[in-house]
Scaffold this motif. Structure first.
Motif, PDB file in Angstrom:
ATOM      1  N   SER A   1       0.826  -1.205   0.000  1.00 30.26           N
ATOM      2  CA  SER A   1       0.000   0.000   0.000  1.00 30.26           C
ATOM      3  C   SER A   1       0.863   1.259   0.000  1.00 30.26           C
ATOM      4  O   SER A   1       1.953   1.279   0.575  1.00 30.26           O
ATOM      5  CB  SER A   1      -0.909   0.003   1.231  1.00 30.26           C
ATOM      6  OG  SER A   1      -1.557   1.261   1.368  1.00 30.26           O
ATOM      7  N   GLY A   2       0.314   2.303  -0.620  1.00 31.35           N
ATOM      8  CA  GLY A   2       0.954   3.608  -0.574  1.00 31.35           C
ATOM      9  C   GLY A   2       0.331   4.521   0.463  1.00 31.35           C
ATOM     10  O   GLY A   2       0.628   5.723   0.483  1.00 31.35           O
TER      11      GLY A   2
ATOM     12  N   PHE B   1       5.359   8.847   7.370  1.00 32.78           N
ATOM     13  CA  PHE B   1       6.050   9.087   6.113  1.00 32.78           C
ATOM     14  C   PHE B   1       5.063   9.600   5.070  1.00 32.78           C
ATOM     15  O   PHE B   1       3.850   9.349   5.160  1.00 32.78           O
ATOM     16  CB  PHE B   1       6.710   7.796   5.600  1.00 32.78           C
ATOM     17  CG  PHE B   1       7.707   7.221   6.564  1.00 32.78           C
ATOM     18  CD1 PHE B   1       9.003   7.717   6.613  1.00 32.78           C
ATOM     19  CD2 PHE B   1       7.362   6.192   7.420  1.00 32.78           C
ATOM     20  CE1 PHE B   1       9.932   7.195   7.502  1.00 32.78           C
ATOM     21  CE2 PHE B   1       8.276   5.657   8.316  1.00 32.78           C
ATOM     22  CZ  PHE B   1       9.568   6.169   8.356  1.00 32.78           C
ATOM     23  N   GLU B   2       5.572  10.309   4.079  1.00 32.85           N
ATOM     24  CA  GLU B   2       4.742  10.865   3.017  1.00 32.85           C
ATOM     25  C   GLU B   2       5.247  10.395   1.659  1.00 32.85           C
ATOM     26  O   GLU B   2       6.436  10.136   1.484  1.00 32.85           O
ATOM     27  CB  GLU B   2       4.774  12.400   3.052  1.00 32.85           C
ATOM     28  CG  GLU B   2       4.195  13.006   4.314  1.00 32.85           C
ATOM     29  CD  GLU B   2       4.278  14.525   4.296  1.00 32.85           C
ATOM     30  OE1 GLU B   2       4.895  15.066   3.345  1.00 32.85           O
ATOM     31  OE2 GLU B   2       3.735  15.154   5.209  1.00 32.85           O
ATOM     32  N   ASN B   3       4.342  10.325   0.694  1.00 29.81           N
ATOM     33  CA  ASN B   3       4.712  10.043  -0.685  1.00 29.81           C
ATOM     34  C   ASN B   3       5.101  11.335  -1.392  1.00 29.81           C
ATOM     35  O   ASN B   3       4.675  12.427  -1.004  1.00 29.81           O
ATOM     36  CB  ASN B   3       3.548   9.381  -1.433  1.00 29.81           C
ATOM     37  CG  ASN B   3       3.309   7.960  -0.972  1.00 29.81           C
ATOM     38  OD1 ASN B   3       4.249   7.183  -0.837  1.00 29.81           O
ATOM     39  ND2 ASN B   3       2.049   7.625  -0.697  1.00 29.81           N
TER      40      ASN B   3
ATOM     41  N   VAL C   1       7.800   4.861  -5.031  1.00 28.29           N
ATOM     42  CA  VAL C   1       6.723   5.121  -4.065  1.00 28.29           C
ATOM     43  C   VAL C   1       7.269   4.942  -2.645  1.00 28.29           C
ATOM     44  O   VAL C   1       7.648   3.838  -2.251  1.00 28.29           O
ATOM     45  CB  VAL C   1       5.534   4.182  -4.316  1.00 28.29           C
ATOM     46  CG1 VAL C   1       4.398   4.502  -3.346  1.00 28.29           C
ATOM     47  CG2 VAL C   1       5.051   4.304  -5.762  1.00 28.29           C
ATOM     48  N   ASN C   2       7.274   6.005  -1.881  1.00 28.31           N
ATOM     49  CA  ASN C   2       7.890   5.983  -0.555  1.00 28.31           C
ATOM     50  C   ASN C   2       7.233   4.984   0.382  1.00 28.31           C
ATOM     51  O   ASN C   2       7.909   4.141   0.991  1.00 28.31           O
ATOM     52  CB  ASN C   2       7.832   7.382   0.068  1.00 28.31           C
ATOM     53  CG  ASN C   2       8.787   8.339  -0.581  1.00 28.31           C
ATOM     54  OD1 ASN C   2       9.669   7.941  -1.341  1.00 28.31           O
ATOM     55  ND2 ASN C   2       8.616   9.621  -0.307  1.00 28.31           N
ATOM     56  N   LEU C   3       5.903   5.082   0.558  1.00 24.60           N
ATOM     57  CA  LEU C   3       5.240   4.251   1.565  1.00 24.60           C
ATOM     58  C   LEU C   3       5.310   2.776   1.225  1.00 24.60           C
ATOM     59  O   LEU C   3       5.411   1.933   2.128  1.00 24.60           O
ATOM     60  CB  LEU C   3       3.784   4.706   1.743  1.00 24.60           C
ATOM     61  CG  LEU C   3       3.530   5.746   2.844  1.00 24.60           C
ATOM     62  CD1 LEU C   3       3.903   5.192   4.214  1.00 24.60           C
ATOM     63  CD2 LEU C   3       4.302   7.027   2.601  1.00 24.60           C
ATOM     64  N   ALA C   4       5.272   2.448  -0.049  1.00 24.18           N
ATOM     65  CA  ALA C   4       5.411   1.043  -0.425  1.00 24.18           C
ATOM     66  C   ALA C   4       6.775   0.522   0.010  1.00 24.18           C
ATOM     67  O   ALA C   4       6.894  -0.586   0.559  1.00 24.18           O
ATOM     68  CB  ALA C   4       5.221   0.888  -1.931  1.00 24.18           C
ATOM     69  N   PHE C   5       7.826   1.315  -0.193  1.00 28.97           N
ATOM     70  CA  PHE C   5       9.164   0.839   0.177  1.00 28.97           C
ATOM     71  C   PHE C   5       9.387   0.860   1.678  1.00 28.97           C
ATOM     72  O   PHE C   5      10.175   0.064   2.199  1.00 28.97           O
ATOM     73  CB  PHE C   5      10.235   1.621  -0.575  1.00 28.97           C
ATOM     74  CG  PHE C   5      10.715   0.896  -1.793  1.00 28.97           C
ATOM     75  CD1 PHE C   5      11.740  -0.019  -1.718  1.00 28.97           C
ATOM     76  CD2 PHE C   5      10.081   1.086  -3.009  1.00 28.97           C
ATOM     77  CE1 PHE C   5      12.162  -0.722  -2.829  1.00 28.97           C
ATOM     78  CE2 PHE C   5      10.491   0.389  -4.125  1.00 28.97           C
ATOM     79  CZ  PHE C   5      11.534  -0.525  -4.046  1.00 28.97           C
ATOM     80  N   VAL C   6       8.725   1.751   2.395  1.00 27.84           N
ATOM     81  CA  VAL C   6       8.788   1.682   3.858  1.00 27.84           C
ATOM     82  C   VAL C   6       8.232   0.342   4.318  1.00 27.84           C
ATOM     83  O   VAL C   6       8.796  -0.327   5.204  1.00 27.84           O
ATOM     84  CB  VAL C   6       8.012   2.855   4.480  1.00 27.84           C
ATOM     85  CG1 VAL C   6       7.784   2.631   5.973  1.00 27.84           C
ATOM     86  CG2 VAL C   6       8.766   4.168   4.259  1.00 27.84           C
ATOM     87  N   ARG C   7       7.151  -0.093   3.697  1.00 27.65           N
ATOM     88  CA  ARG C   7       6.545  -1.374   4.088  1.00 27.65           C
ATOM     89  C   ARG C   7       7.394  -2.552   3.614  1.00 27.65           C
ATOM     90  O   ARG C   7       7.459  -3.589   4.296  1.00 27.65           O
ATOM     91  CB  ARG C   7       5.122  -1.443   3.541  1.00 27.65           C
ATOM     92  CG  ARG C   7       4.188  -0.440   4.224  1.00 27.65           C
ATOM     93  CD  ARG C   7       2.750  -0.533   3.713  1.00 27.65           C
ATOM     94  NE  ARG C   7       1.871   0.249   4.579  1.00 27.65           N
ATOM     95  CZ  ARG C   7       1.502   1.507   4.337  1.00 27.65           C
ATOM     96  NH1 ARG C   7       1.930   2.131   3.241  1.00 27.65           N
ATOM     97  NH2 ARG C   7       0.713   2.148   5.190  1.00 27.65           N
TER      98      ARG C   7
ATOM     99  N   THR D   1      15.428   4.523   6.411  1.00 24.83           N
ATOM    100  CA  THR D   1      16.597   4.097   5.652  1.00 24.83           C
ATOM    101  C   THR D   1      16.223   3.734   4.219  1.00 24.83           C
ATOM    102  O   THR D   1      17.015   3.924   3.292  1.00 24.83           O
ATOM    103  CB  THR D   1      17.271   2.909   6.369  1.00 24.83           C
ATOM    104  OG1 THR D   1      17.913   3.401   7.542  1.00 24.83           O
ATOM    105  CG2 THR D   1      18.301   2.230   5.490  1.00 24.83           C
ATOM    106  N   ALA D   2      15.008   3.227   4.013  1.00 24.10           N
ATOM    107  CA  ALA D   2      14.562   2.891   2.658  1.00 24.10           C
ATOM    108  C   ALA D   2      14.439   4.123   1.785  1.00 24.10           C
ATOM    109  O   ALA D   2      14.404   4.022   0.554  1.00 24.10           O
ATOM    110  CB  ALA D   2      13.229   2.157   2.709  1.00 24.10           C
ATOM    111  N   LEU D   3      14.370   5.299   2.411  1.00 24.33           N
ATOM    112  CA  LEU D   3      14.207   6.549   1.674  1.00 24.33           C
ATOM    113  C   LEU D   3      15.494   7.364   1.657  1.00 24.33           C
ATOM    114  O   LEU D   3      15.493   8.518   1.230  1.00 24.33           O
ATOM    115  CB  LEU D   3      13.077   7.380   2.297  1.00 24.33           C
ATOM    116  CG  LEU D   3      11.759   6.636   2.548  1.00 24.33           C
ATOM    117  CD1 LEU D   3      10.725   7.571   3.129  1.00 24.33           C
ATOM    118  CD2 LEU D   3      11.256   6.006   1.264  1.00 24.33           C
ATOM    119  N   GLY D   4      16.598   6.785   2.161  1.00 27.06           N
ATOM    120  CA  GLY D   4      17.891   7.458   2.068  1.00 27.06           C
ATOM    121  C   GLY D   4      18.368   8.110   3.332  1.00 27.06           C
ATOM    122  O   GLY D   4      19.307   8.908   3.289  1.00 27.06           O
TER     123      GLY D   4
END
Length: 982
Positions: free
Chosen positions: A535-536, A551-553, A573-579, A792-795
């Motif tokens: 999910s996003g 977190f935000e997309n 997609v940020n939230l997908a990669f957080v998950r 960390t998934a977002l850098g």
């Protein structure tokens, strides 16, 4: 016979010329078994001949092999073993040469820089002056076979003077050295000095043998001696220039004189500037010929002595008819003025310097040289893998982007790029390109647009944003591959019986997939893993990194969609990669024997105490560091005021006995009077009560901090610095182990189990991130720490372009890491008896990922270009025959801010520290690299560009890169093939 021989050297000429015919060397394949390296002479050290054994040993440990080396003839070896210098035609100038992959010169240095190319170029006035001062009979043509190494009358007088000096210290004993022996001395004697009679004889013998290399007639050799001396005579060293050798460099370094201009004045009596200009030029040149006797004195601190001695020589030389009286008279009134620092050299082309800077840095490290200064003076030619044409074209483009009109022409203005009014000159662009070669990755381009030594590609920790999703995806698929390897051999019954941790969604999916698709290949399972949906939705609160995070997309429309892993990478997609990272972390946590639910359920499990003690130590260090920085450097009074502002008598008493455990009631009274004022001082009984209640050894550190209303470790730090203000942070950390545990003693009490569980879970999560860090480091991640948070998934942990390029190289090479080669071959001492060629023989590539994992990632990265965040690059690379070349990569935007928030989480202030747009890419089957746009404060806040900027810039570079794609090998097979060991 002796008299004739001393005049004509007939017998010496015959014997020594025959000897010289036997002094040969030849270069043959492989390491030499017939070579003698030179001693510690300045010339041999500067050119690197002395250090060759060390260089060879170090390079062999780094994967190089001696492929050819000189062999000295038996007679050559015999003379070397007897102590003579190596007899060959030595180089007056040399230096580092770097060649690009086609063999063309990329970078070249020559030392000395200003030299006479031939004897006929020497001004006769300079030659006559030198010979009058040092060696008057040297060019006498009457005896063509004469040995130039010895003037027997001067030598005999010098011997007699030395003997008399042994008896009478006051008797002057000047040397009898000829120019030939002086050259031997300053080139090959230790420190360029004659420290014994034996050393003097060695110099004379070496010079004598060297003089007859061309046969019995030494007239040409004698002219060459004059030429070499004027080109290489040592003239001390100077800040901003370094070691000064030769009259040409000496005129520039010590007098800031143009070499050609001085020579013109010395050759032509009526030259430019008239008599005064000629007199000045001559006096400056003459002073250098004189200064060589004690260069460190005359040129560094003895300017007055040099003036006086030069004037003395002017008078003597005019009387002897060496110079005209008019030149003497014009020169005498001139006062020589030496420069304290050499004038700044005119730098070479920005483009050429940029091309070689990175390679020179790596080469200096490989050779164990502390400075580029030393590297540039070696007699060394090194081939590099850099493609000079592409390097130059890329550098020119990056540099030209400082002009907004050029940037607009290249399409760098627009949505998510530069905005109208943006100053493109403040942006740093960096571009690196590798080619996957046969057994090694070859650096083809490494450049940027900053005229500084700083290397953005390898020298900085940058916030590269969503490029971290690239690393996250690789780890995700690597774990899927490990589950496949472990579980695919199991029967359906064994699979169904597997116990999976409730929070381990990844393992649960893998088990269910293999139950539904028994016998599925790894490739099929990886493709299925790429089709898992996430999910996003940004509405969920994530408990990670010891706190609650939101977190935000980047795109609001992504908030209410579901994305496959493939789509999430494609659109970043940020939230997908957080998950996705949460699934990775939970899976790694579940693999730990300490992470089971039993650890959290069993109050008596000893592992709980170990985790809690670790938490106390870890968090205590954080507070200790904060308080140390707060109070270090403050006086006891300043620290006291900062710590205890507006406290009650009870709190003050509790704090005081923490600061002064040896104090008594009288000390407390003085302290309270200072803090409260005499009018508010408690009475005697109240004072005694305070001592009884809060006195030393009455409370633990944790309780005392609570009673004082301050953090216990803050109280402890202030107390330590009060008595030991010189204490370092490391000393306080080492000393406070018990105190840190004491402060968190409350946490160990069983009634706080929920608080214990929360902290234990945080530590288990940290351990999981430690395992992820280990995996990332194995694939080239360059840092020792990874932020233990889903951010960390977002850098959030930062990265380096060079490290991302290394990871992309592993993907392009189907999961195998190949060594990087920048310098495939080195040639030391070409044309000398020390000639040595080494070639890179890198170790065999190391498989780090299953090929199926690498190929799945590669295909997914292609989607980013085909229709994702780098879609502007689609069909940018097309061969001459119209065939499109597949490209892929991962974009990342870094917006690094320093933010101050209030208690409610509201942002009080925000400062943009830097902004980065990055793209790590591959092009076809052979090429990969990174391209980065970076700007830091105070300019960063002005820009809004994203990773679309480097993607567009790579598109602008496409015409430069296309010729590489059309060639079988960009520099030809012969210059790029590197054999692999193992």
């Amino acid at each position: 016979m002796v008299r004739d021989e001393s005049r004509t050297s007939e017998r010496q000429a015959r014997h020594l010329s025959e000897l010289d015919q036997q002094l040969t060397f030849r270069v043959e394949p492989g390491p030499s078994d017939a070579i003698r390296y030179p001693g510690a002479g300045p010339y041999d050290q500067r050119l690197g001949y002395t250090q060759l054994p060390r260089f060879i040993d170090g390079l062999e440990r780094q994967g190089y092999e001696v492929t050819a080396q000189a062999r000295m003839s038996p007679k050559f070896l015999e003379l070397r073993d007897r102590g003579l210098a190596a007899i060959y035609r030595e180089k007056d100038e040399s230096g580092l040469d770097l060649a690009e992959c086609h063999g063309r010169t990329l970078y070249a240095q020559r030392f000395p820089q200003r030299v006479y190319g031939a004897f006929d170029e020497l001004p006769p006035l300079l030659v006559d002056s030198l010979l009058f001062i040092e060696n008057r009979e040297l060019l006498d043509p009457e005896h063509p076979k004469r040995n130039p190494a010895i003037e027997w009358d001067r030598f005999s007088k010098a011997v007699l003077d030395q003997a008399r000096h042994l008896v009478d210290d006051s008797h002057r004993a000047p040397g009898g050295s000829t120019l030939a022996t002086q050259i031997e001395k300053y080139r090959h004697s230790p420190e360029g000095r004659t420290d014994s009679g034996r050393e003097k004889l060695r110099q004379m013998a070496s010079a004598s043998v060297r003089a007859y290399l061309d046969g019995e007639d030494t007239r040409a050799a004698r002219r060459r001696i004059v030429l070499s001396y004027l080109n290489t005579v040592p003239l001390s060293a100077q800040p901003g220039f370094g070691e000064v050798n030769g009259v040409g460099d000496g005129l520039w370094a010590w007098y800031a004189r143009d070499f050609a201009e001085v020579n013109g004045l010395l050759r032509e009596p009526g030259g430019s500037g008239g008599a005064p200009a000629r007199a000045l030029a001559y006096k400056q040149a003459l002073s250098l010929l004189i200064a060589q006797r004690r260069p460190s004195h005359y040129l560094v601190q003895g300017e007055a002595d040099l003036n006086a001695l030069t004037n003395s020589y002017l008078r003597v030389m005019a009387e002897a008819g060496v110079i005209p009286a008019g030149l003497r008279d014009a020169a005498l009134p001139i006062r020589l003025s030496l420069r304290a620092q050499a004038p700044e050299e005119v730098q070479g082309s920005f483009i050429d310097r940029k091309a070689a800077t990175a390679v020179r840095g790596k080469l200096a490290v490989a050779l164990g040289l502390p400075r580029a200064y030393d590297l540039d003076r070696l007699d060394l030619r090194a081939s590099t893998t850099l493609n000079g044409d592409v390097q130059r074209a890329a550098t020119e483009l990056l540099r030209s982007l400082a002009d907004p009109q050029v940037a607009k022409a290249e399409g760098l203005y627009g949505f998510r790029l530069f905005n109208e009014g943006d100053d493109t000159s403040k942006i740093v662009f960096s571009f690196t390109l590798f080619e996957r070669g046969n057994g090694a990755n070859l650096l083809r381009v490494q450049t940027d647009n900053i005229d500084q030594p700083f290397d953005l590609n390898e020298g900085a920790r940058l916030d590269l944003g969503s490029t971290a999703k690239f690393r996250t995806l690789v780890t995700y698929l690597e774990l899927v591959a490990e589950l496949h390897a472990r579980w695919s051999p199991l029967s359906p019954e064994a699979l169904a019986a597997l116990s999976v941790h409730p929070r381990d969604a990844l393992a649960r999916w893998a088990r269910d997939y293999l139950l539904q698709a028994p016998g599925a290949s790894l490739k099929a399972m990886l493709e299925a893993a790429m089709d898992r949906s996430y999910s996003g939705d940004p509405g969920e609160t994530f408990f990670t990194g010891s706190g609650a995070h939101h977190f935000e997309n980047f795109e609001p429309e992504e908030d209410h969609q579901m994305f496959t892993v493939r789509e999430a990478l494609k659109h970043s997609v940020n939230l997908a990669f957080v998950r996705i990272l949460r699934d990775v972390v939970h899976h790694v946590m579940s693999q730990s024997a300490k992470a089971g639910e039993a650890l959290l359920d069993d109050r008596d499990d000893p592992a709980r105490q170990a985790y809690l003690a670790r938490f106390a130590d870890q968090e205590g260090r954080v507070f200790l560091t904060r308080f140390y920085r707060k109070y270090k450097g403050r006086s006891a009074e300043e620290a006291e005021e900062l710590l205890l502002h507006r406290r009650t008598p009870a709190r003050l008493a509790a704090a005081f006995f923490g600061l002064e455990p040896q104090a008594d009631a009288q000390d407390l009274a003085e302290f309270l009077a200072r803090r409260l004022g005499s009018d508010k001082l408690p009475g005697d009984k109240a004072l005694q009560d305070l001592v009884a209640k809060y006195g030393p050894e009455r409370w633990s550190l944790g309780d005392r901090g609570y009673l004082a209303g301050v953090h216990p470790l803050e109280l402890w730090v202030v107390g330590e610095l009060r008595h030991r203000p010189e204490a370092s942070l490391s000393e306080l950390v080492a000393q406070s182990r018990e105190q840190r545990q004491d402060v968190y003693a409350w946490l160990l009490k069983t009634r706080h189990k929920e608080a214990q569980d929360r902290r234990i879970r945080n530590l288990i999560e940290q351990d999981a991130f430690g395992e992820i860090l280990r995996r990332w480091q194995r694939l080239g991640y360059p840092f020792e720490m990874l932020t233990p948070s889903y951010a960390t998934a977002l850098g959030a942990s930062g990265d380096r372009p060079a490290a991302l390029a290394e990871l992309m190289g592993i993907i392009v090479n189907h999961g195998v890491r190949q060594p990087v080669v920048r310098v495939p071959s080195l040639l030391f001492g070409a044309g000398t008896p020390y000639e040595t060629r080494l070639e890179a023989q890198p170790a065999k590539g190391e498989r780090l990922l299953p090929a199926e994992v690498a190929d799945t990632v590669r295909d997914a990265l292609a989607g980013v270009v085909e229709g994702g965040t780098a879609g502007r690059l689609k069909r940018s690379f097309v061969l001459k025959d119209g065939t499109p070349v597949q490209a892929g990569g991962k974009t990342g935007t870094g917006d690094h801010r320093f933010m101050v928030t209030g208690k409610g989480g509201q942002v009080i202030s925000s400062r943009v520290v830097s902004r980065t747009g990055a793209f790590v890419f591959y092009i076809g089957d052979r090429y990969f690299g990174t391209i980065v746009a970076y700007v830091r404060e105070p300019y960063a806040a002005r820009y809004k560009f994203t990773s679309a900027l480097p993607a567009q810039l790579l598109k602008a570079l496409a015409p430069t890169l296309l010729p590489l794609l059309d060639e079988a090998r960009s520099c030809g097979v012969a210059t790029t093939t590197v054999r692999a060991r193992g």
